[in-house]
Write an enzyme that holds these catalytic residues in place. Structure first.
Site: not given
Ligand code: NAP
Ligand code: F7E
Length: 364
Positions: A153, A157
């Site tokens: 991932y 990115k």
């Molecule tokens: P999310 O809830 O997983 O939403 C992802 C969105 O992308 C959904 O609307 C999904 O549509 C759409 N999507 C996935 N694959 C697609 C494709 N091939 N074509 C068109 N649409 C597609 O993610 P989020 O938490 O809102 O995050 C938004 C963005 O910020 C993402 O790019 C994520 O990687 C980034 N980000 C998130 C975090 C965080 O903590 N939340 C932090 C840093 C960066 P469907 O509903 O159809 O699946």
């Molecule tokens: O994991 C640990 C896991 O899946 C956080 C996405 O929005 O933020 C998100 O990615 C931490 C990791 O988020 C479980 O190993 C423990 O260290 O909630 P997460 P993420 O991987 O930080 C970043 C900024 C993005 O950009 C991404 O799109 O929590 N962890 N136990 C677990 N994680 C999950 N999912 N499930 C567990 O049971």
């Protein structure tokens, strides 16, 4: 018609739904990209559908023709590219799909804007991530900290980050990346760790779940509230020059801390005992094991020490990272999940009663 036209990819996601609300409140015309699915129920944006300035279009980031078509039809003044395969653990299982969407997908957006002749009209926000810092080379992380992506991932990115920078420098486009640290909410996907915990706390408190299985409890994150973070995406596109910004709270907590606080919200005081896969979260009052560790949730490489320094965003964009505290965030999520679980239970009771009435012929 509004002269502010936003196109949001990922509109059905957590951030896309909050951003749509935010932009509609600012009188934008908002267009979102959706994918066809067999259920076609879009829970996070259901309340916006039918609003006069809110429009949806079928397209997919992996289909350049569909992207070209929607960009040329909408002619946006701002694009927020939020669509992604956003689950880090899933990216190990589906690395090629992740690369196609999260890396090449960004290129498809940039090229669509260029080929449609919208280079001067349209500003582009790219959803970057703190995962770029991965196996961190410094703590806290800011815009100068070297990247060390640590999952498929994050590697995808990283391409997105660099191609945005390249188009900015090569073609003078107003495109920039927000390096957002984890942001959560009551709309967070249910397999991300925070939501998994708050939902489990609500279910366990209401007798609907026995235990919670988690992976790395010691992992540290800088967790903010998603509703606060979407404002920053907008602020970046209103700035006088395109620049990349770190968006974070500057506070760090472990997964264990998150659990402790979430269960406290439902009246369960947890004590963690043991280490590694033997660690358990035990209900202080009853001695019952509530949290256990399962290696199924370990990642081949895990990012464990994220802490952001958003001084630049605070200084240049006037963004305030202190609006929602960590404690308040956990409270918002737990309260929403308590309501969700209670509603599900009520619906279940109504269904059971109805089935019984039908069987007994009380209702026909
Ligand atoms: P999310 O809830 O997983 O939403 C992802 C969105 O992308 C959904 O609307 C999904 O549509 C759409 N999507 C996935 N694959 C697609 C494709 N091939 N074509 C068109 N649409 C597609 O993610 P989020 O938490 O809102 O995050 C938004 C963005 O910020 C993402 O790019 C994520 O990687 C980034 N980000 C998130 C975090 C965080 O903590 N939340 C932090 C840093 C960066 P469907 O509903 O159809 O699946
Ligand atoms: O994991 C640990 C896991 O899946 C956080 C996405 O929005 O933020 C998100 O990615 C931490 C990791 O988020 C479980 O190993 C423990 O260290 O909630 P997460 P993420 O991987 O930080 C970043 C900024 C993005 O950009 C991404 O799109 O929590 N962890 N136990 C677990 N994680 C999950 N999912 N499930 C567990 O049971």
């Amino acid at each position: 018609m509004s002269d502010k036209i936003a196109l949001i990819t990922g509109v059905t996601g957590q951030d896309g739904s909050f951003l749509s609300e935010f932009l509609l409140d600012k009188a934008y015309e908002v267009h979102g990209i959706i994918r066809r699915s067999s259920t076609d129920y879009r829970e996070r944006i259901a309340h916006l559908e039918g609003r006069p300035r809110f429009h949806l279009h079928y397209a997919d980031l992996n289909d350049s023709l569909s992207i070209m078509q929607v960009v040329s039809r909408v002619r946006p003044t701002e694009i927020y590219n939020l669509a992604a395969q956003s689950h880090v653990q899933v990216s190990f299982d589906a690395p090629e799909y992740t690369a196609n969407t999260d890396a090449v997908g960004v290129l498809r957006i940039l090229e669509a804007v260029r080929l449609c002749g919208l280079t001067d009209r349209c500003r582009i926000y790219q959803a970057g991530t703190s995962e770029l810092y991965g196996k961190v080379e410094a703590v806290p992380q800011n815009e100068q900290t070297p990247f060390h992506p640590y999952s498929p991932y994050a590697v995808a990115k990283l391409y997105g980050y660099w191609i945005v920078k390249e188009y900015r420098e090569a073609y003078g486009m107003f495109c920039c990346t927000g390096i957002l640290f984890n942001h959560e909410s009551e709309r967070r996907g249910e397999t991300f760790v925070t939501r998994k915990i708050t939902l489990a706390a609500a279910r366990i408190a209401q007798g609907k779940q026995e235990k919670l299985l988690l992976g790395n409890l010691s992992s540290m994150r800088d967790w903010g509230y998603a509703r606060d973070y979407v404002e920053c995406m907008w602020l970046m596109l209103q700035h006088d020059r395109p620049e990349d910004y770190v968006i974070a709270t500057g506070q760090q907590h472990s997964v264990r801390d998150f659990c402790t606080l979430a269960f406290k919200q439902v009246g369960i005081e947890l004590d963690f005992v043991g280490t590694g896969t033997e660690e358990k979260g035990i209900d202080r009052k009853t001695g019952r094991v509530i949290v256990e560790v399962s290696p199924d949730f370990y990642r081949p490489t895990d990012v464990v020490n994220l802490l952001g320094d958003a001084s630049k965003a605070r200084r240049e964009l006037g963004w305030n990272p202190d609006r929602t505290s960590f404690e308040r965030l956990v409270q918002i999520m737990v309260e929403a999940d308590l309501k969700k679980v209670a509603t599900e239970q009520a619906v279940e009771r109504i269904r059971t009663n109805l089935a019984e009435f039908l069987e007994k012929g009380i209702v026909k």
